[in-house]
Design a protein around this motif. Structure first.
Motif, PDB file in Angstrom:
ATOM      1  N   HIS A   1       0.858  -1.188   0.000  1.00 46.81           N
ATOM      2  CA  HIS A   1       0.000   0.000   0.000  1.00 46.81           C
ATOM      3  C   HIS A   1       0.894   1.239   0.000  1.00 46.81           C
ATOM      4  O   HIS A   1       1.994   1.212   0.566  1.00 46.81           O
ATOM      5  CB  HIS A   1      -0.905   0.004   1.229  1.00 46.81           C
TER       6      HIS A   1
ATOM      7  N   THR B   1      -2.426   4.307   7.760  1.00 46.61           N
ATOM      8  CA  THR B   1      -1.955   3.351   6.743  1.00 46.61           C
ATOM      9  C   THR B   1      -1.853   1.950   7.334  1.00 46.61           C
ATOM     10  O   THR B   1      -2.222   0.958   6.678  1.00 46.61           O
ATOM     11  CB  THR B   1      -0.601   3.808   6.164  1.00 46.61           C
TER      12      THR B   1
ATOM     13  N   GLU C   1      -5.201   0.525   7.329  1.00 45.03           N
ATOM     14  CA  GLU C   1      -5.607   0.177   5.966  1.00 45.03           C
ATOM     15  C   GLU C   1      -4.926  -1.124   5.525  1.00 45.03           C
ATOM     16  O   GLU C   1      -5.546  -1.978   4.882  1.00 45.03           O
ATOM     17  CB  GLU C   1      -5.270   1.325   5.013  1.00 45.03           C
TER      18      GLU C   1
END
Ligand code: AMP
Length: 121
Positions: free
Chosen positions: A22, A69, A72
């Motif tokens: 990511h 993050t 996520e």
């Protein structure tokens, strides 16, 4: 602690290969090369601070970005329901080896306890 570029600046610059899972404008997430759990991903801010304490003091929004993050990554890796651990090793006693702050995201199986050093025996 050295002020020389760390391995993670070179991964961010794509000079060293990594399996990126990511990326955002301010952060990069990639798999740890020596995984300590079924899922083990590192999340780094693209701007270098040596420790989470330095990051928190200098740029709290960027620390929030790192944690967002990490969340996520947990979602993308299917860990949200089963659970996961976010770890910032800080300094020598914690075993920090790369002085570019990074969150470890660990999960995908039942994790062990952590704390005092053992040699695994
Ligand atoms: P720490 O010990 O908390 O500083 O974590 C550093 C982590 O970086 C360790 O878990 C290493 O396995 C990991 N690591 C070292 N080199 C690489 C690399 N080239 N790509 C991905 N992870 C790495």
């Amino acid at each position: 602690m050295s002020d020389a570029d760390t391995l993670f600046e070179r991964i961010i610059a794509r000079e060293i290969p990594a399996e990126v899972v990511h990326e955002t404008e301010t952060t990069l997430a990639f798999r740890d090369v020596r995984p300590q759990a079924s899922t083990h991903v590192l999340v780094v801010p693209k701007t270098r601070y040596r420790t989470v304490a330095e990051l928190a003091a200098a740029d709290p929004q960027l620390l929030a970005d790192v944690v967002t993050t990490a969340e996520e990554v947990a979602r993308l890796e299917g860990l949200t329901e089963s659970g996961y651990r976010i770890v910032f090793n800080t300094g020598d006693d914690a075993g920090q080896t790369v002085f570019h702050v990074h969150a470890h995201v660990l999960g995908g199986e039942q994790l062990g306890f952590f704390g005092r050093y053992t040699d695994g025996a």
